[in-house]
Scaffold this motif. Sequence first.
Motif, PDB file in Angstrom:
ATOM      1  N   ARG A  36       0.888  -1.387   0.193  1.00  0.00           N
ATOM      2  CA  ARG A  36       0.167   0.285  -0.089  1.00  0.00           C
ATOM      3  C   ARG A  36       0.611   1.006   0.318  1.00  0.00           C
ATOM      4  O   ARG A  36       0.691   2.425  -0.938  1.00  0.00           O
ATOM      5  CB  ARG A  36      -1.178   0.190   0.881  1.00  0.00           C
ATOM      6  CG  ARG A  36      -2.259   0.751   1.126  1.00  0.00           C
ATOM      7  CD  ARG A  36      -3.155   0.957   1.471  1.00  0.00           C
ATOM      8  NE  ARG A  36      -2.775   1.551   3.147  1.00  0.00           N
ATOM      9  CZ  ARG A  36      -3.061   1.907   4.108  1.00  0.00           C
ATOM     10  NH1 ARG A  36      -2.720   1.055   4.839  1.00  0.00           N
ATOM     11  NH2 ARG A  36      -2.497   2.741   5.168  1.00  0.00           N
ATOM     12  N   ALA A  37       1.922   1.516   0.696  1.00  0.00           N
ATOM     13  CA  ALA A  37       3.025   2.269   0.536  1.00  0.00           C
ATOM     14  C   ALA A  37       3.736   2.838  -0.788  1.00  0.00           C
ATOM     15  O   ALA A  37       4.074   4.026  -0.934  1.00  0.00           O
ATOM     16  CB  ALA A  37       3.986   1.596   1.832  1.00  0.00           C
ATOM     17  N   SER A  38       3.519   1.556  -1.381  1.00  0.00           N
ATOM     18  CA  SER A  38       4.631   1.862  -2.703  1.00  0.00           C
ATOM     19  C   SER A  38       3.001   2.179  -3.947  1.00  0.00           C
ATOM     20  O   SER A  38       3.600   3.271  -4.145  1.00  0.00           O
ATOM     21  CB  SER A  38       4.963   0.500  -3.259  1.00  0.00           C
ATOM     22  OG  SER A  38       4.563   0.130  -4.513  1.00  0.00           O
ATOM     23  N   GLN A  39       1.995   1.978  -3.547  1.00  0.00           N
ATOM     24  CA  GLN A  39       1.014   2.530  -4.060  1.00  0.00           C
ATOM     25  C   GLN A  39       0.908   3.882  -4.117  1.00  0.00           C
ATOM     26  O   GLN A  39       0.564   5.125  -5.058  1.00  0.00           O
ATOM     27  CB  GLN A  39      -0.388   1.766  -4.418  1.00  0.00           C
ATOM     28  CG  GLN A  39      -0.478   0.568  -4.688  1.00  0.00           C
ATOM     29  CD  GLN A  39      -1.959  -0.065  -4.050  1.00  0.00           C
ATOM     30  OE1 GLN A  39      -2.572   0.322  -2.962  1.00  0.00           O
ATOM     31  NE2 GLN A  39      -1.990  -1.427  -4.922  1.00  0.00           N
ATOM     32  N   PHE A  40       1.392   5.036  -2.710  1.00  0.00           N
ATOM     33  CA  PHE A  40       0.523   5.906  -2.353  1.00  0.00           C
ATOM     34  C   PHE A  40       1.816   6.685  -2.282  1.00  0.00           C
ATOM     35  O   PHE A  40       1.943   8.140  -3.040  1.00  0.00           O
ATOM     36  CB  PHE A  40       0.482   6.219  -0.962  1.00  0.00           C
ATOM     37  CG  PHE A  40      -0.955   5.368  -0.777  1.00  0.00           C
ATOM     38  CD1 PHE A  40      -1.830   5.982  -1.191  1.00  0.00           C
ATOM     39  CD2 PHE A  40      -1.240   4.985   0.540  1.00  0.00           C
ATOM     40  CE1 PHE A  40      -3.000   6.096  -1.029  1.00  0.00           C
ATOM     41  CE2 PHE A  40      -2.219   4.414   0.997  1.00  0.00           C
ATOM     42  CZ  PHE A  40      -3.207   4.849   0.671  1.00  0.00           C
TER      43      PHE A  40
END
Length: 70
Positions: free
Chosen positions: A44-48
């Motif tokens: 999820r951090a990568s998506q953000f």
Amino acid sequence: MSAAVLEPGAVDPEWLHALRNAANAATIAAAAVRSALDAGDPARASQFLDEADAACRRLRTLLTPPAHQR
């Protein structure tokens, strides 16, 4: 839309609005990255991070004057 100063001291309100939107998107995405990392969710951090990167690219586009003004 690119850097659009109509006359000294007068800034195009649509450009300013787009600039603020991009800056807000980058700020929110960065906060979401921190939250995702704190939660142990690197995917999820990568998506953000991708969203923050896109917002920074919009900022760069908005702040880069057209070639004829450089």
